[in-house]
Write a protein that holds these residues in place. Sequence first.
Motif, PDB file in Angstrom:
ATOM      1  N   ALA A  42       0.821  -1.199   0.000  1.00 48.28           N
ATOM      2  CA  ALA A  42       0.000   0.000   0.000  1.00 48.28           C
ATOM      3  C   ALA A  42       0.860   1.256   0.000  1.00 48.28           C
ATOM      4  CB  ALA A  42      -0.913   0.002   1.223  1.00 48.28           C
ATOM      5  N   ALA A  43       0.430   2.252  -0.758  1.00 44.45           N
ATOM      6  CA  ALA A  43       1.039   3.585  -0.732  1.00 44.45           C
ATOM      7  C   ALA A  43      -0.089   4.588  -0.540  1.00 44.45           C
ATOM      8  CB  ALA A  43       1.789   3.866  -2.018  1.00 44.45           C
ATOM      9  N   ASP A  44       0.017   5.434   0.494  1.00 43.27           N
ATOM     10  CA  ASP A  44      -1.080   6.365   0.760  1.00 43.27           C
ATOM     11  C   ASP A  44      -0.807   7.773   0.243  1.00 43.27           C
ATOM     12  OD1 ASP A  44       0.786   7.224   2.546  1.00 43.27           O
ATOM     13  OD2 ASP A  44      -0.548   7.261   4.284  1.00 43.27           O
ATOM     14  N   SER A  45       0.330   7.954  -0.448  1.00 43.12           N
ATOM     15  CA  SER A  45       0.616   9.257  -1.054  1.00 43.12           C
ATOM     16  C   SER A  45       1.323   9.024  -2.389  1.00 43.12           C
ATOM     17  CB  SER A  45       1.484  10.125  -0.142  1.00 43.12           C
ATOM     18  OG  SER A  45       2.753   9.539   0.058  1.00 43.12           O
ATOM     19  N   GLU A  46       1.396  10.074  -3.193  1.00 44.87           N
ATOM     20  CA  GLU A  46       1.990   9.967  -4.520  1.00 44.87           C
ATOM     21  C   GLU A  46       3.000  11.088  -4.752  1.00 44.87           C
ATOM     22  OE1 GLU A  46      -0.799   8.773  -7.847  1.00 44.87           O
ATOM     23  OE2 GLU A  46      -2.283   9.359  -6.334  1.00 44.87           O
ATOM     24  N   PRO A  47       4.187  10.969  -4.189  1.00 40.76           N
ATOM     25  CA  PRO A  47       5.190  12.015  -4.442  1.00 40.76           C
ATOM     26  C   PRO A  47       5.577  12.032  -5.911  1.00 40.76           C
ATOM     27  CG  PRO A  47       6.191  10.120  -3.349  1.00 40.76           C
ATOM     28  CD  PRO A  47       4.719   9.885  -3.338  1.00 40.76           C
ATOM     29  N   ARG A  48       5.636  13.222  -6.495  1.00 38.75           N
ATOM     30  CA  ARG A  48       6.031  13.311  -7.895  1.00 38.75           C
ATOM     31  C   ARG A  48       7.535  13.495  -8.031  1.00 38.75           C
ATOM     32  NH1 ARG A  48       5.408  11.141 -10.836  1.00 38.75           N
ATOM     33  NH2 ARG A  48       5.405  12.351 -12.759  1.00 38.75           N
ATOM     34  N   ASN A  49       8.133  14.280  -7.144  1.00 40.19           N
ATOM     35  CA  ASN A  49       9.595  14.381  -7.156  1.00 40.19           C
ATOM     36  C   ASN A  49      10.136  13.197  -6.366  1.00 40.19           C
ATOM     37  OD1 ASN A  49      12.340  14.963  -6.779  1.00 40.19           O
ATOM     38  ND2 ASN A  49      11.978  17.162  -6.789  1.00 40.19           N
ATOM     39  N   LEU A  50      10.771  12.275  -7.067  1.00 42.33           N
ATOM     40  CA  LEU A  50      11.281  11.055  -6.439  1.00 42.33           C
ATOM     41  C   LEU A  50      12.790  11.099  -6.247  1.00 42.33           C
ATOM     42  CD1 LEU A  50       9.132   8.384  -8.337  1.00 42.33           C
ATOM     43  CD2 LEU A  50       8.891   9.129  -5.965  1.00 42.33           C
ATOM     44  N   ASN A  51      13.355  12.293  -6.264  1.00 42.99           N
ATOM     45  CA  ASN A  51      14.797  12.430  -6.069  1.00 42.99           C
ATOM     46  C   ASN A  51      15.091  12.692  -4.593  1.00 42.99           C
ATOM     47  OD1 ASN A  51      17.505  13.043  -5.984  1.00 42.99           O
ATOM     48  ND2 ASN A  51      17.462  14.500  -7.678  1.00 42.99           N
ATOM     49  N   PRO A  52      15.557  11.678  -3.845  1.00 38.99           N
ATOM     50  CA  PRO A  52      15.793  11.861  -2.415  1.00 38.99           C
ATOM     51  C   PRO A  52      16.993  12.741  -2.114  1.00 38.99           C
ATOM     52  CG  PRO A  52      16.560   9.699  -3.098  1.00 38.99           C
ATOM     53  CD  PRO A  52      15.878  10.309  -4.292  1.00 38.99           C
ATOM     54  N   ALA A  53      17.843  13.004  -3.120  1.00 34.46           N
ATOM     55  CA  ALA A  53      18.949  13.933  -2.923  1.00 34.46           C
ATOM     56  C   ALA A  53      18.448  15.360  -2.786  1.00 34.46           C
ATOM     57  CB  ALA A  53      19.935  13.843  -4.091  1.00 34.46           C
ATOM     58  N   ILE A  54      17.257  15.638  -3.346  1.00 32.25           N
ATOM     59  CA  ILE A  54      16.643  16.956  -3.234  1.00 32.25           C
ATOM     60  C   ILE A  54      15.628  16.986  -2.097  1.00 32.25           C
ATOM     61  CG2 ILE A  54      15.158  18.654  -4.375  1.00 32.25           C
ATOM     62  CD1 ILE A  54      16.376  17.860  -7.022  1.00 32.25           C
ATOM     63  N   VAL A  55      14.735  16.005  -2.093  1.00 32.42           N
ATOM     64  CA  VAL A  55      13.659  15.952  -1.097  1.00 32.42           C
ATOM     65  C   VAL A  55      13.921  14.789  -0.152  1.00 32.42           C
ATOM     66  CG1 VAL A  55      11.181  15.843  -0.705  1.00 32.42           C
ATOM     67  CG2 VAL A  55      12.064  16.859  -2.821  1.00 32.42           C
ATOM     68  N   ALA A  56      14.546  15.094   0.981  1.00 34.16           N
ATOM     69  CA  ALA A  56      14.825  14.059   1.980  1.00 34.16           C
ATOM     70  C   ALA A  56      13.609  13.925   2.881  1.00 34.16           C
ATOM     71  CB  ALA A  56      16.062  14.421   2.792  1.00 34.16           C
ATOM     72  N   SER A  57      12.671  13.085   2.456  1.00 36.93           N
ATOM     73  CA  SER A  57      11.453  12.869   3.240  1.00 36.93           C
ATOM     74  C   SER A  57      11.068  11.399   3.143  1.00 36.93           C
ATOM     75  CB  SER A  57      10.306  13.744   2.734  1.00 36.93           C
ATOM     76  OG  SER A  57       9.767  13.222   1.525  1.00 36.93           O
ATOM     77  N   ASN A  58      10.356  10.930   4.142  1.00 34.85           N
ATOM     78  CA  ASN A  58      10.011   9.512   4.174  1.00 34.85           C
ATOM     79  C   ASN A  58       9.096   9.115   3.028  1.00 34.85           C
ATOM     80  OD1 ASN A  58      11.569   9.040   6.436  1.00 34.85           O
ATOM     81  ND2 ASN A  58       9.903   9.419   7.873  1.00 34.85           N
TER      82      ASN A  58
END
Length: 536
Positions: A42-58
Amino acid sequence: MPGFTISRRKMLAGSAMLLASTAMPALGWAQTPKKGGRLVLAADSEPRNLNPAIVASNGVFFISSKIVETLAEASFDGKDGLAPRLALSWEGAADGLSATFKLRDGVRWHDGKPFTSADVAFSALQIWKPLQNLGRTVFKDLASVETPDDLTAVFKFAKPTPFQLIRNALPALSSVVPKHVYEVGKIEDNPANTAPIGTGPFRFGEYKAGQYYRLTKNTDYWGKDEPYLDEIIYQVLPDRTSAASALEAEEIQLAAFSAVPLADLHRISKVPGLKVITKGYEGLTYQLVVEINHRRKELADVKVRQAIAHAIDKDFVVKTVFLGYAATATGPVPKNDPQFYTGDVPTYAFDVAKANALLDEAGYKKGADGNRFSLKLLPAPYFNETKQFGDYLRQALAVIGIDAQLVNNDSAAHIKAVYTDHAFDLAVGPPVFRGDPAISTTILVQSGIPDGVPFSNQGGYKNDALDALIAKASETLDTTARTDLYKEFQKEVAADLPLINVAEWSFISVARDTVGNIANNPRWAVSSWADTYLAG
């Protein structure tokens, strides 16, 4: 995508609020690893920016950590709580002005190009330092990265930087991206941000909005015989109540990050073939805090803040809002971090009489209607628990004569109201403790943070002594002395209450008992899953 269909399930009726046991089984089964298979979760959200080097979030790590790798990962038994990934070793200089990383040989990007120290240098200097939401603080004094050979990266700092901090930041803030993909054009607009190219055990397959993300096996992965799985499918189920029914119907095999509501855990733990797992999130402690706008005259008075703290029954919150799956908090560092935590801080027992007395002393007497003053209260919309606590806090404040008016916003509106417009008096926030106070905790209380920075001190609080303590800790190289400074930091925050720490919690996973190697590191849900498998 052959063989995979999305099932739209009806919302489950709300479960009774049961006080669930925190002693759920964790890892009570053993199986022989098997290669192949598709893991659907299951995934309850849909992050569009999938670059963790930019967006360090769970939310980003949950998907991208299987694709884009860090220099090191958290470990239950590794030295300093770390295990090698793209780096095999790391060492800091005694003067705090450099850190040397020896890199893994034979690693290739998903497009076939070799991974080298040039990629690490590019990621650190061009992304982590200037662009990453958390790295901008940790790597602020990074001046250069020398690459004497393809497998060595030497970080050079303009000011002494504690290696303890750099080391603690590696699992969350050192995602390496390919220089040859990002060096042309604007990094923020690169197509690889939505279809990442990494070195990890899985490749990005496809994304269907509102339906799924698909990852496929990297057959050229550097890990011997890994990964075991052929595919990982993140089925988008934004309504958390549908995750439990999808598990029971065997439409999905895993629900991480408490995708199954806490109220359903007691029941679902008794379903044959399902396991409730409480491990694997030790490195991702969420904190329930009351954020305070100190521009408001009443809230700038420490007696009023103390009164609010005394009005909150933390034990009740843990038992009713979190159904026992949380712990009461004493300050800005969680109890489950033995490296920095101290319980030797001022505390505020639940005491309505004392709260009322403090408000009287502060000069805010009750009016004829029983109210002293009104406040605007904004609960963060990200979790059921933050919203439920907002309802509780409104009632708790009413008991002591503070009229809290609830304002419920969606995520974007909440972030704008609290962190840009400062259009709040109190807010309920869920910041994450990421293993070191300098990574994502001191920013909650230090002054001078620019407007618009989420999950930071946007309440106008300023304490010169606390700012000086934070600054000193940021440049103290001796590990013991630095740790002691952060213990003093906790005492100062608990004494002056720039914000109020209420509870700290981690997450729960629910999985079919055919899913193996679950929760075998402290950041399992946001790790690579190279060794995760499906039993026959």
